[in-house]
Design a protein around this motif. Sequence first.
Motif, PDB file in Angstrom:
ATOM      1  N   UNK A 107       0.842  -1.213   0.000  1.00  0.00           N
ATOM      2  CA  UNK A 107       0.000   0.000   0.000  1.00  0.00           C
ATOM      3  C   UNK A 107       0.874   1.258   0.000  1.00  0.00           C
ATOM      4  N   UNK A 108       2.002   1.208   0.707  1.00  0.00           N
ATOM      5  CA  UNK A 108       2.929   2.347   0.648  1.00  0.00           C
ATOM      6  C   UNK A 108       3.410   2.563  -0.789  1.00  0.00           C
ATOM      7  N   UNK A 109       3.705   1.446  -1.465  1.00  0.00           N
ATOM      8  CA  UNK A 109       4.150   1.532  -2.856  1.00  0.00           C
ATOM      9  C   UNK A 109       3.077   2.120  -3.746  1.00  0.00           C
ATOM     10  N   UNK A 110       1.826   1.680  -3.536  1.00  0.00           N
ATOM     11  CA  UNK A 110       0.707   2.219  -4.319  1.00  0.00           C
ATOM     12  C   UNK A 110       0.564   3.726  -4.072  1.00  0.00           C
ATOM     13  N   UNK A 111       0.620   4.131  -2.790  1.00  0.00           N
ATOM     14  CA  UNK A 111       0.511   5.563  -2.470  1.00  0.00           C
ATOM     15  C   UNK A 111       1.610   6.350  -3.177  1.00  0.00           C
ATOM     16  N   UNK A 112       2.824   5.803  -3.138  1.00  0.00           N
ATOM     17  CA  UNK A 112       3.953   6.491  -3.775  1.00  0.00           C
ATOM     18  C   UNK A 112       3.752   6.632  -5.271  1.00  0.00           C
ATOM     19  N   UNK A 113       3.300   5.558  -5.904  1.00  0.00           N
ATOM     20  CA  UNK A 113       3.070   5.621  -7.355  1.00  0.00           C
ATOM     21  C   UNK A 113       1.964   6.629  -7.682  1.00  0.00           C
ATOM     22  N   UNK A 114       0.896   6.634  -6.871  1.00  0.00           N
ATOM     23  CA  UNK A 114      -0.193   7.597  -7.111  1.00  0.00           C
ATOM     24  C   UNK A 114       0.324   9.029  -6.987  1.00  0.00           C
ATOM     25  N   UNK A 115       1.144   9.250  -5.968  1.00  0.00           N
ATOM     26  CA  UNK A 115       1.683  10.602  -5.742  1.00  0.00           C
ATOM     27  C   UNK A 115       2.579  11.017  -6.925  1.00  0.00           C
ATOM     28  N   UNK A 116       3.428  10.108  -7.347  1.00  0.00           N
ATOM     29  CA  UNK A 116       4.391  10.437  -8.410  1.00  0.00           C
ATOM     30  C   UNK A 116       3.681  10.658  -9.740  1.00  0.00           C
ATOM     31  N   UNK A 117       2.697   9.828 -10.030  1.00  0.00           N
ATOM     32  CA  UNK A 117       1.978   9.975 -11.297  1.00  0.00           C
ATOM     33  C   UNK A 117       1.106  11.231 -11.248  1.00  0.00           C
ATOM     34  N   UNK A 118       0.589  11.548 -10.056  1.00  0.00           N
ATOM     35  CA  UNK A 118      -0.144  12.810  -9.883  1.00  0.00           C
ATOM     36  C   UNK A 118       0.740  14.009 -10.172  1.00  0.00           C
ATOM     37  N   UNK A 119       2.002  13.880  -9.791  1.00  0.00           N
ATOM     38  CA  UNK A 119       2.952  14.964 -10.044  1.00  0.00           C
ATOM     39  C   UNK A 119       3.148  15.166 -11.556  1.00  0.00           C
ATOM     40  N   UNK A 120       3.217  14.072 -12.287  1.00  0.00           N
ATOM     41  CA  UNK A 120       3.329  14.183 -13.758  1.00  0.00           C
ATOM     42  C   UNK A 120       2.081  14.876 -14.308  1.00  0.00           C
ATOM     43  N   UNK A 121       0.913  14.503 -13.766  1.00  0.00           N
ATOM     44  CA  UNK A 121      -0.343  15.084 -14.255  1.00  0.00           C
ATOM     45  C   UNK A 121      -0.357  16.596 -14.006  1.00  0.00           C
TER      46      UNK A 121
END
Lengths: 139, 124
Positions: free
Chosen positions: A91-105
């Motif tokens: 879940x930490x990994x999922x949160x991190x990926x969501x945050x990073x991809x949100x940053x690209x967006x």
Amino acid sequence: VKLDLAKYRTLFLEEAGDHLAELSRALLELEKDAGSPEAIDAAFRMAHSIKGMAASLGYESIAEIAHRFEDRMARYRAAGRVDATGVGVLFQGLDGLERMIGRVRETGEAPPGSPELAAALAAPDAAEVPSSKKVRRRS
Amino acid sequence: MSRRVLVADDAAFMRQMIREIIEPEGFEVVGEATDGLEVVETFREVHPELVMLDIVMPKCSGIDALRRILAVDPSARVVMCSALGQESLVQEALQAGARGFIVKPFKPDAVVATLRQVAEKPDA
């Protein structure tokens, strides 16, 4: 061959959003059933796909986290189940990926790396650590 | 004349990228598949000269799909698409009969060179 990277960034954001949603569903399933082969397989494939797309666009920080996530899922696939403490790390990994991809967006740029998260995903589960390392010896 | 290629990857992103890389270089994408079962069915329908097959696919893994394609046509020319860190899967695919492999992220020149090499190499 010159590829239109802006077009691929849009495609990436669309597909990665779908993949994150499927990854989230898979982790929720693994919380209930740590041995679900479908959920383990889905989480592995979603991480693999995000890794490939991110690497193709030069988003190395996202590719790195997705790669560690995929490797962790490969271990769980071989073991046939997710360790109890492992779901939290996923879940930490999922949160991190969501945050990073949100940053690209938001910015259109690659986010900074997250070495702590990469290390957490790469670290063995408690059950995988040899017992001699788990017990602090008093001498 | 264009060489006819079937592209199998569950990510539309990757299928689109492959199409844009190879179509200006004398290849025609005659079919796309999004999972390991669909690629076998599409192979039967379109009889491509080449298959680009992702090694990680839903429903049936890329290597299982490769074996099923070779069961349909032992002379099928299949190029596996893999990513860094999947060397053992690539070895397994080559032993199973894949003719070549391409590593993601794709380098357009390497993709085209590998497809040409696999397409032009005579059967042993």
